[in-house]
Write a protein that holds these residues in place. Sequence first.
Motif, PDB file in Angstrom:
ATOM      1  N   LEU A   6      23.784   8.866  -6.418  1.00 23.70           N
ATOM      2  CA  LEU A   6      22.440   8.947  -5.849  1.00 23.70           C
ATOM      3  C   LEU A   6      21.681   7.648  -6.074  1.00 23.70           C
ATOM      4  N   VAL A   7      20.910   7.239  -5.050  1.00 26.25           N
ATOM      5  CA  VAL A   7      19.960   6.133  -5.199  1.00 26.25           C
ATOM      6  C   VAL A   7      18.559   6.730  -5.269  1.00 26.25           C
ATOM      7  N   THR A   8      17.830   6.415  -6.318  1.00 22.91           N
ATOM      8  CA  THR A   8      16.450   6.851  -6.455  1.00 22.91           C
ATOM      9  C   THR A   8      15.692   5.743  -7.199  1.00 22.91           C
ATOM     10  N   TYR A   9      14.630   6.078  -7.924  1.00 25.95           N
ATOM     11  CA  TYR A   9      13.922   5.055  -8.697  1.00 25.95           C
ATOM     12  C   TYR A   9      13.588   5.589 -10.076  1.00 25.95           C
ATOM     13  N   ASP A  10      13.280   4.663 -10.973  1.00 25.61           N
ATOM     14  CA  ASP A  10      13.194   4.999 -12.396  1.00 25.61           C
ATOM     15  C   ASP A  10      12.155   6.063 -12.713  1.00 25.61           C
ATOM     16  N   TYR A  11      11.058   6.090 -11.981  1.00 26.95           N
ATOM     17  CA  TYR A  11      10.027   7.091 -12.255  1.00 26.95           C
ATOM     18  C   TYR A  11      10.590   8.499 -12.128  1.00 26.95           C
ATOM     19  N   LEU A  12      11.351   8.737 -11.075  1.00 30.31           N
ATOM     20  CA  LEU A  12      11.946  10.053 -10.880  1.00 30.31           C
ATOM     21  C   LEU A  12      13.108  10.279 -11.836  1.00 30.31           C
ATOM     22  N   GLY A  15      17.275  -3.231 -11.369  1.00 30.34           N
ATOM     23  CA  GLY A  15      16.358  -4.342 -11.628  1.00 30.34           C
ATOM     24  C   GLY A  15      15.652  -4.857 -10.392  1.00 30.34           C
ATOM     25  N   LYS A  16      15.516  -3.993  -9.384  1.00 30.51           N
ATOM     26  CA  LYS A  16      14.838  -4.403  -8.153  1.00 30.51           C
ATOM     27  C   LYS A  16      13.745  -3.391  -7.838  1.00 30.51           C
ATOM     28  N   LYS A  17      12.556  -3.888  -7.604  1.00 33.54           N
ATOM     29  CA  LYS A  17      11.447  -3.001  -7.329  1.00 33.54           C
ATOM     30  C   LYS A  17      11.628  -2.324  -5.966  1.00 33.54           C
ATOM     31  N   VAL A  18      11.178  -1.066  -5.908  1.00 32.93           N
ATOM     32  CA  VAL A  18      11.271  -0.317  -4.651  1.00 32.93           C
ATOM     33  C   VAL A  18      10.520  -1.049  -3.553  1.00 32.93           C
ATOM     34  N   ARG A  19       9.370  -1.597  -3.884  1.00 32.88           N
ATOM     35  CA  ARG A  19       8.565  -2.333  -2.900  1.00 32.88           C
ATOM     36  C   ARG A  19       9.355  -3.508  -2.326  1.00 32.88           C
ATOM     37  N   GLU A  20      10.061  -4.229  -3.179  1.00 30.53           N
ATOM     38  CA  GLU A  20      10.878  -5.347  -2.707  1.00 30.53           C
ATOM     39  C   GLU A  20      12.007  -4.855  -1.813  1.00 30.53           C
ATOM     40  N   ALA A  21      12.564  -3.695  -2.165  1.00 24.03           N
ATOM     41  CA  ALA A  21      13.633  -3.119  -1.345  1.00 24.03           C
ATOM     42  C   ALA A  21      13.122  -2.775   0.057  1.00 24.03           C
ATOM     43  N   LEU A  22      11.908  -2.242   0.132  1.00 21.32           N
ATOM     44  CA  LEU A  22      11.329  -1.918   1.438  1.00 21.32           C
ATOM     45  C   LEU A  22      11.119  -3.182   2.279  1.00 21.32           C
ATOM     46  N   ILE A  23      10.593  -4.222   1.637  1.00 22.88           N
ATOM     47  CA  ILE A  23      10.363  -5.482   2.351  1.00 22.88           C
ATOM     48  C   ILE A  23      11.686  -6.048   2.855  1.00 22.88           C
ATOM     49  N   ASP A  24      12.714  -6.025   2.007  1.00 26.23           N
ATOM     50  CA  ASP A  24      14.023  -6.552   2.401  1.00 26.23           C
ATOM     51  C   ASP A  24      14.639  -5.720   3.520  1.00 26.23           C
ATOM     52  N   TYR A  25      14.468  -4.415   3.447  1.00 20.79           N
ATOM     53  CA  TYR A  25      15.042  -3.525   4.472  1.00 20.79           C
ATOM     54  C   TYR A  25      14.413  -3.797   5.838  1.00 20.79           C
ATOM     55  N   GLU A  85       0.830  -1.202   0.000  1.00 18.18           N
ATOM     56  CA  GLU A  85       0.000   0.000   0.000  1.00 18.18           C
ATOM     57  C   GLU A  85       0.868   1.257   0.000  1.00 18.18           C
ATOM     58  N   LEU A  86       1.981   1.217   0.697  1.00 11.98           N
ATOM     59  CA  LEU A  86       2.878   2.364   0.737  1.00 11.98           C
ATOM     60  C   LEU A  86       3.470   2.646  -0.637  1.00 11.98           C
ATOM     61  N   MET A  87       3.892   1.619  -1.339  1.00 10.01           N
ATOM     62  CA  MET A  87       4.496   1.766  -2.675  1.00 10.01           C
ATOM     63  C   MET A  87       3.822   0.786  -3.625  1.00 10.01           C
ATOM     64  N   PRO A  88       2.638   1.148  -4.153  1.00 13.84           N
ATOM     65  CA  PRO A  88       1.888   0.218  -5.001  1.00 13.84           C
ATOM     66  C   PRO A  88       2.362   0.167  -6.444  1.00 13.84           C
ATOM     67  N   PHE A  89       3.356   0.981  -6.790  1.00 13.73           N
ATOM     68  CA  PHE A  89       3.797   1.080  -8.174  1.00 13.73           C
ATOM     69  C   PHE A  89       4.902   0.070  -8.483  1.00 13.73           C
ATOM     70  N   GLU A  90       5.174  -0.086  -9.773  1.00 14.95           N
ATOM     71  CA  GLU A  90       6.191  -1.026 -10.220  1.00 14.95           C
ATOM     72  C   GLU A  90       7.554  -0.347 -10.399  1.00 14.95           C
ATOM     73  N   ASN A  91       7.795   0.728  -9.662  1.00 12.67           N
ATOM     74  CA  ASN A  91       9.054   1.462  -9.769  1.00 12.67           C
ATOM     75  C   ASN A  91      10.231   0.592  -9.346  1.00 12.67           C
ATOM     76  N   GLU A  92      11.394   0.819  -9.976  1.00 14.19           N
ATOM     77  CA  GLU A  92      12.595   0.050  -9.668  1.00 14.19           C
ATOM     78  C   GLU A  92      13.749   0.967  -9.292  1.00 14.19           C
ATOM     79  N   LEU A  93      14.646   0.440  -8.473  1.00 18.14           N
ATOM     80  CA  LEU A  93      15.795   1.207  -7.998  1.00 18.14           C
ATOM     81  C   LEU A  93      16.733   1.567  -9.139  1.00 18.14           C
ATOM     82  N   VAL A  94      17.245   2.781  -9.062  1.00 17.71           N
ATOM     83  CA  VAL A  94      18.196   3.283 -10.048  1.00 17.71           C
ATOM     84  C   VAL A  94      19.313   4.002  -9.304  1.00 17.71           C
TER      85      VAL A  94
END
Length: 251
Positions: A192-198, A218-228, A129-138
Amino acid sequence: MARLTKMGIPLILVVWSIMACSRYFTPTKPQYTQYGISGEIPADSAYIKYYSPYQQQLEAEMNRVVGYTDVDLTKPSDAPETLLGNFFADALLAEGRKHYPNAEFSFGTKGGLRTELQQGNITVGLLFELMPFENELVVLELPGQSVQQLAQFIASTGGQPVAGIRMKTKDGKPVDIEIAGKPIDLSRTYTLVTYDYLANGGDNSRGLEKPSKRIDLGKKVREALIDYVSQQTKEGKNINTQLDGRITRNQ
């Protein structure tokens, strides 16, 4: 006498047959029926039986607890720094460094965070719910001048989620910018670490248009949050994000 084709069939008969096979249909009166979807529609037991195992599996995963937050992670719209923003940016930087250890700071936007997290268990579903998009780390390598432009965007928009960078804002402009504890050096290149949308220009962000180098992790932001959050739990830590003055307003 009718003209014959080579096969001995009258040509006029062939033409007439083709024309006779061509039919044209024209609607004379449009008709439609509108069906409303509501609780009055009886459940289809066969369909429910088909999808129930998948639903149960999905619900089990969404309800899986990955961590615990000791504080409400909120994002007041008028605050230059927020608990939710700090949590999010800290997670971006930590996960980005797993792939690119030299990463120095991270950046996100308030608008990309779609819900707040209340004190208590953090589930996979809440992070969806916090990050419902398919954005990926860049990872972006940015010239100092581009970082200055990014800081200007952050200041002019009243503050955004960041980690590894500190600044004060005055009259919508950034002052006293520090990265990794040192004043910004416009002759340097920063990571800088951000995501592809930005990185692609989303949210009207500035300063990310012309990186010296771009690495899509190649890693979704949502997956990064779960892993963190899961990693914090493995280390026996709860999420206990604090406001630390990474963005402040000069009066």
